[in-house]
Motif scaffolding. Sequence first.
Motif, PDB file in Angstrom:
ATOM      1  N   VAL A 141      45.263   6.739 -14.291  1.00  0.00           N
ATOM      2  CA  VAL A 141      46.079   7.217 -13.174  1.00  0.00           C
ATOM      3  C   VAL A 141      45.221   7.954 -12.150  1.00  0.00           C
ATOM      4  N   CYS A 142      44.331   8.830 -12.617  1.00  0.00           N
ATOM      5  CA  CYS A 142      43.507   9.624 -11.702  1.00  0.00           C
ATOM      6  C   CYS A 142      42.412   8.800 -11.037  1.00  0.00           C
ATOM      7  N   GLY A 143      42.257   7.555 -11.461  1.00  0.00           N
ATOM      8  CA  GLY A 143      41.290   6.665 -10.825  1.00  0.00           C
ATOM      9  C   GLY A 143      41.892   5.833  -9.715  1.00  0.00           C
ATOM     10  N   GLN A 144      43.197   6.041  -9.448  1.00  0.00           N
ATOM     11  CA  GLN A 144      43.861   5.284  -8.388  1.00  0.00           C
ATOM     12  C   GLN A 144      43.278   5.650  -7.015  1.00  0.00           C
ATOM     13  N   GLY A 194      47.747   8.004   5.885  1.00  0.00           N
ATOM     14  CA  GLY A 194      47.240   8.043   7.246  1.00  0.00           C
ATOM     15  C   GLY A 194      45.739   7.912   7.330  1.00  0.00           C
ATOM     16  N   GLY A 195      45.145   7.177   6.371  1.00  0.00           N
ATOM     17  CA  GLY A 195      43.700   7.003   6.365  1.00  0.00           C
ATOM     18  C   GLY A 195      42.941   8.146   5.720  1.00  0.00           C
ATOM     19  N   ILE A 196      43.643   9.182   5.273  1.00  0.00           N
ATOM     20  CA  ILE A 196      43.011  10.312   4.600  1.00  0.00           C
ATOM     21  C   ILE A 196      43.117  10.103   3.088  1.00  0.00           C
ATOM     22  N   PRO A 197      41.998   9.995   2.367  1.00  0.00           N
ATOM     23  CA  PRO A 197      42.074   9.804   0.921  1.00  0.00           C
ATOM     24  C   PRO A 197      42.618  11.042   0.232  1.00  0.00           C
ATOM     25  N   ILE A 198      43.452  10.826  -0.776  1.00  0.00           N
ATOM     26  CA  ILE A 198      43.978  11.928  -1.584  1.00  0.00           C
ATOM     27  C   ILE A 198      43.284  11.867  -2.938  1.00  0.00           C
ATOM     28  N   ASP A 199      42.329  12.733  -3.151  1.00  0.00           N
ATOM     29  CA  ASP A 199      41.639  12.793  -4.432  1.00  0.00           C
ATOM     30  C   ASP A 199      41.292  14.247  -4.733  1.00  0.00           C
ATOM     31  N   TYR A 200      40.767  14.484  -5.918  1.00  0.00           N
ATOM     32  CA  TYR A 200      40.524  15.844  -6.390  1.00  0.00           C
ATOM     33  C   TYR A 200      39.765  16.670  -5.342  1.00  0.00           C
ATOM     34  N   PRO A 201      40.195  17.939  -5.089  1.00  0.00           N
ATOM     35  CA  PRO A 201      41.229  18.700  -5.799  1.00  0.00           C
ATOM     36  C   PRO A 201      42.652  18.465  -5.296  1.00  0.00           C
TER      37      PRO A 201
END
Length: 271
Positions: free
Chosen positions: A35-38, A43-50
């Motif tokens: 799941v966390c590897g999705q 809007g072109g902004i990646p959502i990843d950690y944190p």
Amino acid sequence: MEAHLHPTLTLFVFTVILAICFPAIWCQETRPFDVCGQSVECGGIPIDYPFWGSDLPAYCGHPGFQLTCESNVPLLNYQSVNYRVLDTNTSTQTITIARKDLWANICPQFLYNTSYSSLFFQDDNFGQRNVSLYYECNTDLRLKPLGANFKFTCNVNDSESDGYFFRTDLIAPNMTNFLAQCKNHIDVPVNQSSAARLASTAATTEDLRSALMAGFNLQWTAPDDKCYQCIRSNGRCGSNLSLPELFVCYCDSGNFSVTCNSTNGSGGKYY
């Protein structure tokens, strides 16, 4: 003679097969490592950690860094104020945000100061400055040395009133009596280039609007050093399912720890 299974027996066998196989398949497909590897973006902004939100669950990020996606615009709700996320940079751990309520609108319905907690973000000396916006000021007074450039008009309670803006650090002592007669004021950070433009005596309300839409930068304080170590060990960064404030590294093996090649620190199995 060809043998046939009784319908009831057939249903029983099928149920047993599902009971044995389906949970394993389900766990394999929904484990945190997968799941966390999705690849999730708004809007072109990646959502990843944190950060987390949209289709990325909370355990893939860090508490306090939730993003919502509204009309393909990523929003960060922080200190009860919504900010448009303009950019993120994981290599420098910086985020560029702009006040949603002041986006192309210098006369918001409610007035809030911009503040942030060092628990999550820090200014980190980006050369930024605050701009002060004053509302419902006495229209009979004039700032003659500065001209009318710093003046704007707002409709408050169905009546027009004057407002003024100044770069906070450039407000002269002789202006304090005038500004004290304004009913409200807020402080908002602007980036370095915008701050330079607003320092000019020729600055206009269009410069102010451009500065507010350009936003400002913050550096996040989430444990990215641990995340880098996790990624280098082929893991996925996230937070503990039971204790979200703790960082964990989700691994392909089904274990979580500090890194995927380490047995030290908090760890265990998630399936």
